[in-house]
Design an enzyme around this catalytic site. Structure first.
Site, PDB file in Angstrom:
ATOM      1  N   SER A   4       0.832  -1.214   0.000  1.00  0.00           N
ATOM      2  CA  SER A   4       0.000   0.000   0.000  1.00  0.00           C
ATOM      3  C   SER A   4       0.868   1.267   0.000  1.00  0.00           C
ATOM      4  CB  SER A   4      -0.955   0.003   1.204  1.00  0.00           C
ATOM      5  OG  SER A   4      -0.236   0.111   2.417  1.00  0.00           O
ATOM      6  N   HIS A   5       2.134   1.136   0.394  1.00  0.00           N
ATOM      7  CA  HIS A   5       3.026   2.294   0.389  1.00  0.00           C
ATOM      8  C   HIS A   5       4.306   2.003  -0.404  1.00  0.00           C
ATOM      9  CE1 HIS A   5       0.092   3.421   3.348  1.00  0.00           C
ATOM     10  NE2 HIS A   5       0.468   4.672   3.147  1.00  0.00           N
ATOM     11  N   GLU A  35      -4.658   0.406   1.548  1.00  0.00           N
ATOM     12  CA  GLU A  35      -5.028  -1.011   1.473  1.00  0.00           C
ATOM     13  C   GLU A  35      -6.439  -1.157   0.882  1.00  0.00           C
ATOM     14  OE1 GLU A  35      -2.720  -3.319   2.271  1.00  0.00           O
ATOM     15  OE2 GLU A  35      -4.147  -4.795   1.519  1.00  0.00           O
TER      16      GLU A  35
END
Ligand code: NDP
Ligand code: PYC
Length: 339
Positions: free
Chosen positions: A48-49, A189
């Site tokens: 997600s990052h 997410e």
């Protein structure tokens, strides 16, 4: 490897990220600092990052919501307080500028805090936590985001996803680090679930009418939920206060208002705290840090895993094997090189 994924070495991932960011006008030293953070996320299995954030950064650059050539500046607020003005740029370069002074002040005074103001923040906090623990300091970091999250007992977005991160240096080991959103999961997410056309578990979000939903799109349009009910909600409020009004910066609601519908990354502040174990304990610090190891042994000894253990294992794997990202994401990212 299945066709559904594309494998890249870390060097390839880094070059790719740099090329996309530079193509969209981000200037040095931000290109390297921002690319490094994303590659670290991908390397550590934090999708997600990871490279996904290139889509978000390019959108933010195109929307004119980040200053691509910002030159951060630093000032002292008090002996133990360092302020870095990111001047509208990404947080990474501002953090890099302020870190040496945060460390030297914490060493001299036992504790120091750094406020990063006027920054665009898209990233995980653990890279910064690790940078502080690498100097033997205990670390804490907080940042608000955009108002996407309902307080416990309400249904309207007010808080950000507001991560809290903590790091504890360990002799001869990776530091003990946790870094989590005060929501059930990070918004990124849920965005990845939406991209993959997957439903989300109940408890992550509610729709615009306040009904429980397992639809990622509906939760993104409605409100996300804090973890642990009123407890996560109070922690989220704490992050708003510590990294908002306390340092003269925006709350998540103010950040979203500043965004004005652009859907760019959050804008505002970050608070980073460094504590020197020798501050309280002097020469006895090493002995007490060693004693802390019994706590970690007590956790792992009964089969629990330490937070960040999965991440450090992913890192070790990626350093050998590189990373693999979904082909659909890779193709979307590749198009950014032409866009
Ligand atoms: P996760 O829920 O994925 O993980 C949070 C933490 O809990 C990690 O340290 C993780 O370690 C640990 N953990 C997870 N499962 C276990 C377990 N079974 N036992 C022990 N520890 C465990 O994170 P979030 O989705 O909440 O957040 C992801 C990232 O998003 C964070 O890095 C955060 O900083 C970032 N974020 C950034 C925001 C911003 O505004 N800049 C806003 C919100 C989030 P491990 O990694 O090893 O699994
Ligand atoms: O995933 O919640 C998130 C997030 C917000 C800002 C950066 N990441």
């Amino acid at each position: 490897m299945s066709d559904a994924f594309v494998r890249m070495s870390l060097d390839e991932a880094r070059d790719f990220a740099r090329a996309v960011l530079a193509r969209h006008g981000l200037k040095a030293p931000h290109v390297d600092a921002v690319a490094e953070t994303m590659v670290a996320g991908e390397r550590d299995g934090c999708a997600s990052h990871g490279l996904y954030r290139l889509l978000v950064c390019v959108h933010t650059l195109k929307a004119g919501k980040v200053v691509p050539d910002a030159e951060p500046s630093m000032a002292d607020a008090a002996a133990a307080l360092v302020r870095v003005d990111a001047k509208g740029g990404y947080a990474q370069a501002a953090f890099e500028l302020g870190l040496p002074r945060l460390v030297s002040r914490a060493r001299r005074l036992g504790i120091a805090a750094m406020a990063i103001n006027n920054c665009v923040h898209f990233s995980a906090l653990w890279p910064e936590i690790e940078a502080v623990t690498a100097h033997g300091l205990v670390a804490l970091a907080f940042t608000p985001s955009h108002a996407w999250v309902a307080p416990a007992g309400g249904i309207k977005p007010l808080f950000g996803t507001n991560p809290i991160a903590f790091g504890w240096p360990r002799p001869g080991e990776h530091p003990f680090v946790f870094d989590f959103a005060t929501t059930a999961v990070a918004r990124g997410e849920i965005e990845l679930h939406r991209r993959a056309g997957k439903s989300i578990p109940e408890g992550w979000g509610i729709d615009a009418e306040g009904n429980a939903t397992t639809d990622a799109e509906a939760a993104l349009a409605g409100a996300m939920l804090t973890f642990g009910g009123h407890k996560g909600s109070a922690l989220s409020a704490m992050v708003e206060l510590l990294a908002g009004p306390l340092i003269g910066d925006m709350t998540s609601a103010e950040s979203l208002a500043h965004d004005d519908g652009a859907k760019a990354s959050p804008f505002g502040g970050e608070l980073v705290i460094g504590i020197d174990p020798a501050g309280f304990l002097g020469a006895a610090a090493a002995e007490h840090m060693q004693r802390a190891e019994a706590l970690f042994d007590g956790m792992t000894g009964q089969g629990a895993r330490l937070p960040s253990q999965r991440r450090f294992e992913a890192r070790a794997r990626s350093l050998v094997e590189g990373v693999q990202i979904p082909r659909a994401l890779y193709e979307d990212l590749e198009r950014l090189l032409d866009a």
